[in-house]
Motif scaffolding. Structure first.
Motif, short mmCIF file in Angstrom:
data_model
loop_
_atom_site.label_atom_id
_atom_site.label_comp_id
_atom_site.label_asym_id
_atom_site.label_seq_id
_atom_site.Cartn_x
_atom_site.Cartn_y
_atom_site.Cartn_z
N ARG A 1 9.55 -29.62 -50.78
CA ARG A 1 9.58 -29.79 -49.24
C ARG A 1 10.28 -28.64 -48.71
O ARG A 1 9.79 -27.91 -47.72
CB ARG A 1 10.05 -30.95 -48.79
CG ARG A 1 9.91 -31.34 -47.38
CD ARG A 1 10.18 -32.79 -46.81
NE ARG A 1 9.44 -33.89 -47.78
CZ ARG A 1 9.66 -35.14 -47.57
NH1 ARG A 1 10.81 -35.69 -47.28
NH2 ARG A 1 8.98 -36.12 -48.10
N THR B 1 8.74 -25.81 -46.20
CA THR B 1 9.16 -25.40 -45.12
C THR B 1 9.42 -23.89 -44.87
O THR B 1 9.34 -23.38 -43.70
CB THR B 1 10.66 -26.33 -44.65
OG1 THR B 1 10.23 -27.59 -44.85
CG2 THR B 1 11.16 -25.88 -43.51
N MET C 1 4.83 -27.51 -40.42
CA MET C 1 5.41 -28.63 -41.32
C MET C 1 5.20 -29.90 -40.17
O MET C 1 5.48 -31.02 -40.53
CB MET C 1 6.61 -28.54 -41.73
CG MET C 1 6.95 -27.53 -42.85
SD MET C 1 5.86 -27.99 -44.28
CE MET C 1 7.00 -29.51 -45.11
#
Length: 241
Positions: free
Chosen positions: A103, A107, A115
């Motif tokens: 993640r 990002t 996102m």
């Protein structure tokens, strides 16, 4: 007399507590969130807890949602004199390092706007997003996520990746209410059930809610906090009677 302290989820800030209508209440904004600058590299959730302890005195009933719940656990472990009780909502004692690192990388590559849809659909129910996407809690979450420095957000995901207090939960001796969302995709109900089972003297409250239970169902969430405070008062008075 303990005060109420609210610790917010990743991407948001201390203003999120306003949706609960809980007064009086203190709230903090974590580094890199809201108006705060990005922190130094390598900041940990334990560092965030230490910062809170360095700026606050007295005893608190700490309400932590998601990231805030993780920091609340560190606060109770490292600074037990500061914590009278805990409300741990939609949170976990151990971060999934692989998921959080992926993640963080996404990002950094895609930015906040790239996102946004993934995050909002993970946080809220499809019904809420379809029924009124501009409802104040959803609009607030969307605005905060878009305004956040992607680097600071990635830092926070990596801090969660290193979060692990699973083997120390038995050291937390204060009253704890765990609030679980039955529709939570990030911390499913079995995760919260296991957390409550590992905490001495904890109770579990289930809500028909998603990960951002406190934003999508603020009245129900606030009622659960008030019930927790009444329970803590009864526990404390009973111990001293």
């Amino acid at each position: 007399m303990a005060e109420l302290l609210f610790l917010h989820p990743v991407g948001l800030d201390r203003q999120s507590v306003a949706f609960l209508g809980l007064l009086p209440v203190r709230a903090v904004t974590f580094p890199g969130h809201g108006e705060r600058r990005r922190a130094r590299p390598g900041l940990t959730l334990a560092d965030m807890a230490d910062e809170i302890a360095g700026h606050h005195t007295g005893r608190f009933d700490v309400v932590g949602a998601s990231l805030g719940g993780m920091v609340a656990m560190h606060l109770a472990l490292a600074h037990p004199g500061l914590v009278r009780s805990l409300v741990l909502a939609c949170t976990t004692p151990r971060g999934d390092a692989q998921v959080m690192e992926a993640r963080a990388e996404a990002t950094e590559a895609r930015g906040a706007a790239g996102m946004l849809d993934d995050t909002m659909t993970r946080w809220f129910t499809p019904e809420a997003l379809e029924r009124d996407p501009d409802a104040p809690p959803l609009a607030y979450a969307r605005e905060r996520l878009l305004a956040m420095d992607p680097g600071a957000l990635a830092d926070t995901w990596r801090a969660i990746a290193r979060h692990d207090v699973l083997d120390r939960l038995g050291e937390i001796g204060v009253p704890v209410t765990c609030i679980a969302g039955r529709r939570d995709r990030s911390t499913p109900l079995p995760v919260m059930q296991d957390l409550a089972a590992r905490l001495p003297g904890a109770r579990l409250v289930e809500m028909d809610a998603p990960h951002m239970a406190f934003l999508e169902r603020p009245r129900e969430f606030a009622a659960a906090v008030r019930e927790h405070l009444a329970w803590v008062r009864g526990t404390t008075e009973g111990a001293h009677s």
